[in-house]
Write a protein that holds these residues in place. Structure first.
Motif, PDB file in Angstrom:
ATOM      1  N   GLY A   1      21.834  10.727 -11.366  1.00 48.53           N
ATOM      2  CA  GLY A   1      20.712  10.323 -10.523  1.00 48.53           C
ATOM      3  C   GLY A   1      20.962  10.495  -9.029  1.00 48.53           C
ATOM      4  N   LEU A   2      22.144  10.924  -8.643  1.00 49.57           N
ATOM      5  CA  LEU A   2      22.501  11.042  -7.225  1.00 49.57           C
ATOM      6  C   LEU A   2      21.903  12.311  -6.621  1.00 49.57           C
ATOM      7  CD1 LEU A   2      24.267   9.959  -4.830  1.00 49.57           C
ATOM      8  CD2 LEU A   2      26.086  11.457  -5.701  1.00 49.57           C
ATOM      9  N   ASP A   3      21.288  12.173  -5.426  1.00 51.20           N
ATOM     10  CA  ASP A   3      20.760  13.344  -4.707  1.00 51.20           C
ATOM     11  C   ASP A   3      21.926  14.022  -3.987  1.00 51.20           C
ATOM     12  OD1 ASP A   3      19.418  15.255  -3.280  1.00 51.20           O
ATOM     13  OD2 ASP A   3      18.462  13.858  -1.885  1.00 51.20           O
ATOM     14  N   VAL A   4      22.361  15.143  -4.519  1.00 49.14           N
ATOM     15  CA  VAL A   4      23.532  15.835  -3.961  1.00 49.14           C
ATOM     16  C   VAL A   4      23.135  16.993  -3.051  1.00 49.14           C
ATOM     17  CG1 VAL A   4      25.037  15.213  -5.885  1.00 49.14           C
ATOM     18  CG2 VAL A   4      23.670  17.310  -6.007  1.00 49.14           C
ATOM     19  N   ALA A   5      21.836  17.163  -2.779  1.00 49.74           N
ATOM     20  CA  ALA A   5      21.396  18.292  -1.949  1.00 49.74           C
ATOM     21  C   ALA A   5      22.093  18.338  -0.588  1.00 49.74           C
ATOM     22  CB  ALA A   5      19.878  18.254  -1.775  1.00 49.74           C
ATOM     23  N   PRO A   6      22.276  17.189   0.121  1.00 46.65           N
ATOM     24  CA  PRO A   6      22.959  17.268   1.422  1.00 46.65           C
ATOM     25  C   PRO A   6      24.387  17.793   1.336  1.00 46.65           C
ATOM     26  CG  PRO A   6      21.783  15.181   1.213  1.00 46.65           C
ATOM     27  CD  PRO A   6      21.762  15.828  -0.136  1.00 46.65           C
ATOM     28  N   LEU A   7      25.052  17.578   0.206  1.00 42.50           N
ATOM     29  CA  LEU A   7      26.427  18.051   0.072  1.00 42.50           C
ATOM     30  C   LEU A   7      26.512  19.569   0.166  1.00 42.50           C
ATOM     31  CD1 LEU A   7      27.791  15.808  -2.844  1.00 42.50           C
ATOM     32  CD2 LEU A   7      28.119  15.508  -0.389  1.00 42.50           C
ATOM     33  N   HIS A   8      25.492  20.250  -0.342  1.00 40.92           N
ATOM     34  CA  HIS A   8      25.501  21.712  -0.296  1.00 40.92           C
ATOM     35  C   HIS A   8      25.606  22.218   1.147  1.00 40.92           C
ATOM     36  CE1 HIS A   8      24.874  22.883  -4.455  1.00 40.92           C
ATOM     37  NE2 HIS A   8      23.962  21.940  -4.587  1.00 40.92           N
ATOM     38  N   VAL A   9      25.002  21.499   2.078  1.00 43.03           N
ATOM     39  CA  VAL A   9      25.003  21.926   3.484  1.00 43.03           C
ATOM     40  C   VAL A   9      26.162  21.303   4.250  1.00 43.03           C
ATOM     41  CG1 VAL A   9      23.699  21.925   5.644  1.00 43.03           C
ATOM     42  CG2 VAL A   9      22.502  22.227   3.453  1.00 43.03           C
ATOM     43  N   LEU A  10      26.225  19.978   4.248  1.00 45.44           N
ATOM     44  CA  LEU A  10      27.154  19.292   5.144  1.00 45.44           C
ATOM     45  C   LEU A  10      28.609  19.391   4.702  1.00 45.44           C
ATOM     46  CD1 LEU A  10      24.957  16.199   6.008  1.00 45.44           C
ATOM     47  CD2 LEU A  10      25.250  18.317   7.285  1.00 45.44           C
ATOM     48  N   SER A  11      28.868  19.464   3.403  1.00 48.83           N
ATOM     49  CA  SER A  11      30.249  19.657   2.970  1.00 48.83           C
ATOM     50  C   SER A  11      30.760  21.028   3.404  1.00 48.83           C
ATOM     51  CB  SER A  11      30.362  19.513   1.450  1.00 48.83           C
ATOM     52  OG  SER A  11      30.166  18.171   1.067  1.00 48.83           O
ATOM     53  N   ARG A  12      29.886  22.005   3.407  1.00 49.21           N
ATOM     54  CA  ARG A  12      30.297  23.340   3.872  1.00 49.21           C
ATOM     55  C   ARG A  12      30.502  23.351   5.380  1.00 49.21           C
ATOM     56  NH1 ARG A  12      26.942  24.673  -0.697  1.00 49.21           N
ATOM     57  NH2 ARG A  12      28.193  25.932  -2.156  1.00 49.21           N
ATOM     58  N   ILE A  13      29.620  22.669   6.115  1.00 49.65           N
ATOM     59  CA  ILE A  13      29.815  22.574   7.564  1.00 49.65           C
ATOM     60  C   ILE A  13      31.149  21.906   7.872  1.00 49.65           C
ATOM     61  CG2 ILE A  13      28.982  21.421   9.651  1.00 49.65           C
ATOM     62  CD1 ILE A  13      26.152  21.954   8.727  1.00 49.65           C
ATOM     63  N   SER A  14      31.470  20.844   7.135  1.00 47.75           N
ATOM     64  CA  SER A  14      32.723  20.132   7.347  1.00 47.75           C
ATOM     65  C   SER A  14      33.931  21.042   7.114  1.00 47.75           C
ATOM     66  CB  SER A  14      32.797  18.915   6.420  1.00 47.75           C
ATOM     67  OG  SER A  14      34.042  18.278   6.508  1.00 47.75           O
ATOM     68  N   ARG A  15      33.899  21.816   6.058  1.00 49.09           N
ATOM     69  CA  ARG A  15      35.022  22.706   5.758  1.00 49.09           C
ATOM     70  C   ARG A  15      35.127  23.845   6.768  1.00 49.09           C
ATOM     71  NH1 ARG A  15      34.175  19.760   1.656  1.00 49.09           N
ATOM     72  NH2 ARG A  15      35.680  19.542  -0.051  1.00 49.09           N
ATOM     73  N   ILE A  16      33.997  24.375   7.188  1.00 50.93           N
ATOM     74  CA  ILE A  16      34.013  25.424   8.217  1.00 50.93           C
ATOM     75  C   ILE A  16      34.551  24.862   9.530  1.00 50.93           C
ATOM     76  CG2 ILE A  16      32.539  26.898   9.647  1.00 50.93           C
ATOM     77  CD1 ILE A  16      30.733  27.179   7.127  1.00 50.93           C
ATOM     78  N   ALA A  17      34.175  23.619   9.851  1.00 47.77           N
ATOM     79  CA  ALA A  17      34.645  22.985  11.092  1.00 47.77           C
ATOM     80  C   ALA A  17      36.158  22.854  11.097  1.00 47.77           C
ATOM     81  CB  ALA A  17      33.980  21.624  11.275  1.00 47.77           C
ATOM     82  N   ARG A  18      36.744  22.536   9.943  1.00 48.62           N
ATOM     83  CA  ARG A  18      38.208  22.408   9.877  1.00 48.62           C
ATOM     84  C   ARG A  18      38.878  23.757  10.104  1.00 48.62           C
ATOM     85  NH1 ARG A  18      37.264  18.348   5.765  1.00 48.62           N
ATOM     86  NH2 ARG A  18      37.692  19.779   4.050  1.00 48.62           N
TER      87      ARG A  18
END
Length: 196
Positions: free
Chosen positions: A53-70
């Motif tokens: 039931g968890l909305d994981v749509a933000p993870l598709h964007v922000l988790s990638r931004i976080s990894r690119i930032a590192r």
């Protein structure tokens, strides 16, 4: 070829009905490259399995931004270290260089541009002045204020470092076309403005 009356040679006899024209084959369009799953896909899939039931749509964007930032942070630190600078030192020198001639700003302007505090900025300016990268002088129009200016050594350090950094960042984006980079920049600008 046949001879006509009077000895004239006749041209080729046209076919009837004429042969149908065969249109040229259209050029082959290369198939779209298949999307290669990345580590974020695995994380999202696991959360979908564990919490359906968890909305994981933000993870598709922000988790990638976080990894690119590192990855970007590592590239930047490498560029700074190559020129003997800490990240905060480059931030101050770059802010002064971007100001244009005579490459100076007030401490409060540097605080705003580098997102630091006045106390932190004072310590940073002392250290940069000790390295001969900046000078601090009283503002002739306001003796209570100071003007921070790049020295020739500070200007050289800022310019050399930004040149190296731009090369590293260009390498990070090498897998994107110019159009894709423009589209990505526009989307990130929209998000950044919305976040304030």
């Amino acid at each position: 070829m046949t001879a006509r009356a009077g000895g004239e040679a006749a041209g080729p006899v046209p076919q009837w009905p004429p042969s149908p024209r065969v249109p040229p084959e259209p050029p082959l369009t290369p198939p779209e490259p298949a999307e290669v799953p990345d580590e974020v896909d695995g994380i999202v899939t696991a959360w979908q399995r564990e919490l359906p039931g968890l909305d994981v749509a933000p993870l598709h964007v922000l988790s990638r931004i976080s990894r690119i930032a590192r990855r970007l942070d590592r590239a930047r630190r490498g560029a700074f270290a190559a020129h003997g600078l800490e990240p905060w030192e480059f931030d101050v020198l770059a802010a002064l260089r971007r100001a244009g001639k005579p490459y100076e700003r007030t401490p409060s302007e540097l605080v705003a541009e580098t997102l630091s505090t006045s106390g932190t900025m004072t310590n940073r300016l002392v250290r940069l002045e000790g390295r001969g990268l900046i000078t601090r002088n009283r503002d002739p129009n306001d003796r209570r204020s100071a003007r921070v200016r790049l020295t020739p050594a500070g200007r050289s350090a800022a310019e050399a470092t930004i040149t190296t950094l731009a090369g590293h960042e260009r390498d990070l984006l090498a897998s994107l076309s110019a159009a894709q980079r423009d589209d990505l920049a526009a989307l990130l600008r929209t998000l950044l403005v919305a976040l304030g």
